[in-house]
Scaffold this motif. Structure first.
Motif: not given
Lengths: 320, 288
Positions: B39, B47-48, B50, B52, B252
């Motif tokens: 990451s 990372i965000m 959708k 994934p 993150w």
């Protein structure tokens, strides 16, 4: 050792001048001298501050009103605690978390140690990997699992959704019970290694003959394990338990980062409650009273394992 | 013949389950760390994403560059934090080792009254939860004016580490036969010389691992550091990690990058220590 030491010393004094002889009378005994630094440091940083906090737990001390430390209110803080439902819930949750976590860690650690010991090749590298989680700072473990259990971008939910096990995002850190499970997972992940390492050390130090004798006598593998191997491993497991109970409050870091006692205090444990009362609400007196309950809890856990350790040790000494 | 075959099948099955379980266990242990590293190297979009993105499509070191470019460019004062962490951990480790060596030697070689109660007392000071200790320490330090200084944290960490170093070093000194030092003394060494020239070299690997252990504890400590530090003049890395969290959002990727920076020294040191650590703890505790 002592005899030899004194022989040498008296010989020295007899041969040397008289002044060293008189000086010797003034000198502190060696153990006292050697332990003095440890005493001083621990007294200054642990004992004296703890006495201070014991005193302030009998006052309504607030950081915002420094002179409130001189008001003595007896046991009122403690009375308040013992009737405070929120405190008892946090207390119960802490004990539950510790009991479940320690037992789970012991069982998993035993399993892991047995798996690694059975491996015929690459044991060294397996052992190294096994110790991996120990190097992680608890804060880091907290963040890591907060990230993994994140309902939106977390690895766990992504995996579950990709495998088609669930079609919606599971609110891991928002629901009280699920958050407890998430915290437990983080705690177990980070500390199983301690148990695995010590049990593995025990397995490797164990003499072969009793196991072979048991097998010759017709024991099943389970019986051999239960009555021969396990009693031998017990002290090692209890060392791990004792070490874990020494810094058991490390769970604070994990919980603080993952949920900070939230949402709506559904994962509040003793230590996060202390931090909140002491620093956010600035009610130091009350927080110190809580802290004393927490210290007692730690001491009880440690004493429990020390006793077990002594018992198991005596047993091993008697049998082998 | 038939029984032999059955036996062989059973054995094969046993071996297969063993390997599978071993693999699964190792995967569970490694995966979280691996995920952090991955990451930190991928763009935030991934990372965000959708659905994934499992395997990063492009590797970028942006997070590390941003982190080290200092405050203002989306970074945090990571160099200061690193420096603080290093100074505090190394100094407190050295002092704790010196104190622990004296104490451990006393426990291993001398007989005196209340020996086991004193030992237990030392250990019990370690059970005090960091957060419970931080309340009075905060108050005392505030009075003395040593909050947010290196000295304050070093002092606290020395006290935190002394019980443990005593335990470990006691175990290592007990493994060194008494006869050796006695022989040296008969040959004309003073006790002091016998210690430094005979016993210390023999116990050195153990003492080194006690040192690394103490270093790791100081390096990773959070509960005390989060309350006793305020600014870049003494904040350590574990506390600095919180800089990546805002009220409702967390960076993150930046956090993962800092995590990697934090873990590398710890990782290296633990590799060195692993062998001696276990033997020290067990010999101290089992052989009594």
């Amino acid at each position: 050792m002592n005899e030899a030491g004194t022989v040498v010393e008296t010989a020295e004094t007899r041969g040397g001048n008289a002044s060293t002889g008189t000086l010797k009378a003034w000198r502190l005994p060696a153990p006292v001298l050697l332990l003095l630094p440890a005493f001083v440091v621990l007294a200054a940083v642990v004992v004296v501050p703890l006495l201070l906090s014991l005193y302030s737990s009998f006052t309504p001390f607030r950081l915002t009103r420094p002179d409130s430390i001189w008001t003595f209110i007896g046991f009122r803080n403690y009375e308040r605690l013992f009737t405070d439902w929120e405190f008892w819930v946090a207390f119960g949750r802490t004990v539950l978390l510790l009991t479940v976590a320690l037992n789970l860690e012991m069982v998993l650690g035993l399993g892991l140690a047995l798996l690694v010991e059975k491996a015929t090749r690459g044991q060294r590298i397996l052992r190294t990997i096994m110790m991996f989680p120990m190097m992680f700072s608890p804060v880091l473990v907290g963040f890591q699992f907060k990230f993994m259990f994140n309902d939106n971008v977390g690895l766990i939910n992504n995996a579950l959704q990709a495998l088609g096990l669930t079609d919606r995002a599971i609110p891991w850190l928002i629901d009280g019970t699920l958050a407890f499970i998430a915290i437990l997972t983080a705690e177990v992940w980070s500390s199983t290694a301690v148990f695995a390492i010590f049990i593995l050390a025990g397995l490797m130090a164990m003499p072969r003959e009793p196991v072979e004798a048991a097998r010759v006598d017709g024991c099943t593998p389970w019986q051999t394990f239960r009555y021969v191997t396990w009693p031998y491993l017990m002290p090692f497991a209890f060392i791990a338990m004792t070490i874990r109970s020494l810094d058991i409050a490390r769970a604070y870091d994990i919980v603080k980062i993952m949920t900070d006692g939230g949402p709506a205090k559904r994962t509040e444990i003793l230590w996060t409650l202390i931090a909140r009362t002491g620093y956010s609400d600035a009610r130091m007196g009350l927080a110190n009273a809580m802290a004393y309950v927490a210290i007692l809890l730690s001491i009880v856990f440690t004493a429990l394992f020390f006793r077990q350790l002594a018992k198991a040790r005596a047993q091993v000494a008697a049998e082998w | 013949m038939d029984r032999n075959a059955a036996h062989r099948v059973k054995r094969g099955l046993f071996k297969a389950t063993h390997l599978t379980l071993l693999f699964l266990a190792m995967a569970i242990i490694c995966l979280p760390g691996l995920w952090i590293v991955l990451s930190s190297l991928r763009p935030t979009v991934e990372i965000m994403a959708k659905p994934p993105v499992w395997i990063p499509r492009e590797i970028s070191f942006d997070a590390y560059i941003a982190m080290f470019s200092g405050v203002g460019q989306g970074g945090i004062p990571v160099i200061e934090y690193f420096r603080n962490s290093l100074i505090i951990s190394v100094t407190s480790t050295v002092i704790a080792l010196a104190v622990g060596m004296a104490g451990g030697y006393a426990f291993a070689r001398h007989r005196f009254r209340f020996k086991s109660s004193i030992f237990l007392g030392f250990m019990l000071t370690r059970t005090v939860p960091g957060i419970a200790l931080s309340l009075p320490l905060f108050f005392v330090y505030a009075k003395l004016g040593i909050i947010d200084t290196h000295f304050g944290l070093i002092l606290a960490y020395v006290a935190l580490n002394v019980p443990f170093t005593i335990w470990l070093i006691d175990g290592f000194f007990r493994q060194v036969p008494k006869d050796l030092a006695e022989a040296a003394q008969i040959d004309g060494c003073t006790r002091w010389q016998a210690f430094w020239q005979v016993e210390f070299p023999l116990a050195r690997p153990g003492i080194a691992s006690a040192g690394i252990f103490a270093f790791l504890i100081s390096w990773n400590e959070f509960a005390l550091a989060s309350q006793l530090t305020r600014s870049t003049s003494s904040k350590t890395l574990p506390v600095g990690l919180l800089d990546y969290t805002a009220e409702f959002t967390i960076d993150w990727r930046g956090m993962c990058a800092l995590a990697v920076v934090m873990i590398i020294p710890a990782l290296t040191l633990t590799f060195i220590v692993q062998k001696h650590l276990v033997s020290g703890l067990t010999s101290g505790a089992v052989k009594g």
